[in-house]
Write an enzyme that holds these catalytic residues in place. Sequence first.
Site, PDB file in Angstrom:
ATOM      1  N   GLU A  13       0.895  -1.037  -0.088  1.00 55.76           N
ATOM      2  CA  GLU A  13       0.135   0.042   0.051  1.00 55.76           C
ATOM      3  C   GLU A  13       0.870   1.206   0.065  1.00 55.76           C
ATOM      4  O   GLU A  13       0.781   2.161  -0.624  1.00 55.76           O
ATOM      5  CB  GLU A  13      -0.903   0.164   1.218  1.00 55.76           C
ATOM      6  CG  GLU A  13      -2.045  -1.078   1.077  1.00 55.76           C
ATOM      7  CD  GLU A  13      -2.707  -1.001   2.454  1.00 55.76           C
ATOM      8  OE1 GLU A  13      -4.030  -1.401   2.347  1.00 55.76           O
ATOM      9  OE2 GLU A  13      -2.100  -0.855   3.499  1.00 55.76           O
ATOM     10  N   MET A 193      -6.013  -3.540  13.558  1.00 64.20           N
ATOM     11  CA  MET A 193      -5.257  -3.518  14.627  1.00 64.20           C
ATOM     12  C   MET A 193      -4.588  -2.070  15.302  1.00 64.20           C
ATOM     13  O   MET A 193      -3.681  -1.788  15.875  1.00 64.20           O
ATOM     14  CB  MET A 193      -3.993  -4.508  14.587  1.00 64.20           C
ATOM     15  CG  MET A 193      -4.502  -5.978  14.420  1.00 64.20           C
ATOM     16  SD  MET A 193      -3.287  -7.108  13.999  1.00 64.20           S
ATOM     17  CE  MET A 193      -2.443  -7.286  15.756  1.00 64.20           C
ATOM     18  N   ASP A 217     -10.700 -10.312   4.407  1.00 63.33           N
ATOM     19  CA  ASP A 217     -11.064 -11.556   5.096  1.00 63.33           C
ATOM     20  C   ASP A 217     -12.285 -11.147   5.871  1.00 63.33           C
ATOM     21  O   ASP A 217     -12.610 -10.179   6.070  1.00 63.33           O
ATOM     22  CB  ASP A 217     -10.048 -12.294   5.673  1.00 63.33           C
ATOM     23  CG  ASP A 217      -9.470 -11.221   7.125  1.00 63.33           C
ATOM     24  OD1 ASP A 217      -8.256 -10.456   6.862  1.00 63.33           O
ATOM     25  OD2 ASP A 217     -10.138 -11.187   8.094  1.00 63.33           O
TER      26      ASP A 217
HETATM   27  N1  ADE Z   1      -6.529  -7.056   9.295  1.00 64.17           N
HETATM   28  C1  ADE Z   1      -7.041  -7.614   8.197  1.00 64.17           C
HETATM   29  N2  ADE Z   1      -7.734  -8.736   8.719  1.00 64.17           N
HETATM   30  C2  ADE Z   1      -7.818  -8.718  10.134  1.00 64.17           C
HETATM   31  C3  ADE Z   1      -8.152  -9.831  11.147  1.00 64.17           C
HETATM   32  N3  ADE Z   1      -8.972 -10.760  10.783  1.00 64.17           N
HETATM   33  N4  ADE Z   1      -8.147  -9.263  12.406  1.00 64.17           N
HETATM   34  C4  ADE Z   1      -7.301  -8.296  12.785  1.00 64.17           C
HETATM   35  N5  ADE Z   1      -6.757  -7.306  11.717  1.00 64.17           N
HETATM   36  C5  ADE Z   1      -6.785  -7.813  10.515  1.00 64.17           C
END
Ligand code: ADE
Length: 249
Positions: A13, A193, A217
């Site tokens: 990115e 996070m 995800d």
């Molecule tokens: N960043 C992308 N997918 C995540 C996930 N499942 N948990 C925490 N940070 C993420």
Amino acid sequence: MTRTAIVAALHDELASVLALMPDEHRQVVGGREFWVGHLHGQDVVAVLSGIGKVAAATTATLLIRSFGVGRIVFTGVAGGLGPGVKVGDVVLARAFLQHDMDASPIFPRHEVPGYGRARFDADPGLADALELACERMLHTLPQHLDPAVVHAFGLQAPRLHQGLLLSGDRFVATTGESQALQRELPDALAVEMEGAAFAQVCHDFGMPLAVVRTISDRADDLAHVDFPRFLREVASRYSGAIIEALFEN
Ligand code: ADE
């Protein structure tokens, strides 16, 4: 002229942002590489956030105190939580919460001690500008992606969602934990996070902040499979296109 910080979560990115900067130079502070230069003629500094809330808070503080930025825009990826928040969708944060903050029973669950609150807001004006950029990007997305990738990830009709973004020092990669977060915080759209750490520091300094996250995800048992592939094939295209649309406006 207000200097804008562009914060990326991932190397790919950041690379897509640096590709839009003709004259950047590197400054290393606190072990981080800050790229100072211009984007569409505007004064910017681009940097990787670092992973997790402590790294993110340090990066935010350095941007404000050592680089004199006047606003912060963060782009990255997140795991989808809310129903209908699919891989390839985009989440624009209007509020932030640290889902792993727990000083109970001294303070209510999720409240940040000393602040009297659990939730921190994005800057409404900056988030509105980022909303326009996201809409524009989603409109032109097919031009940015390989048709095979669109098919493989089911990215046919990506949507923009706006609302609550969760942050915590944990990659959420089990269906059990994802369901627990959804039960506890039913209006949460996605989990990552760093965002809420940036929001707390920006609150301390009165700094406008907006955060956009592409869903990589579903924060479930398949997250560890979907996440790296999405990063490689999709995420960097979104970030570059969103930032370009933001600065063209
Ligand atoms: N960043 C992308 N997918 C995540 C996930 N499942 N948990 C925490 N940070 C993420």
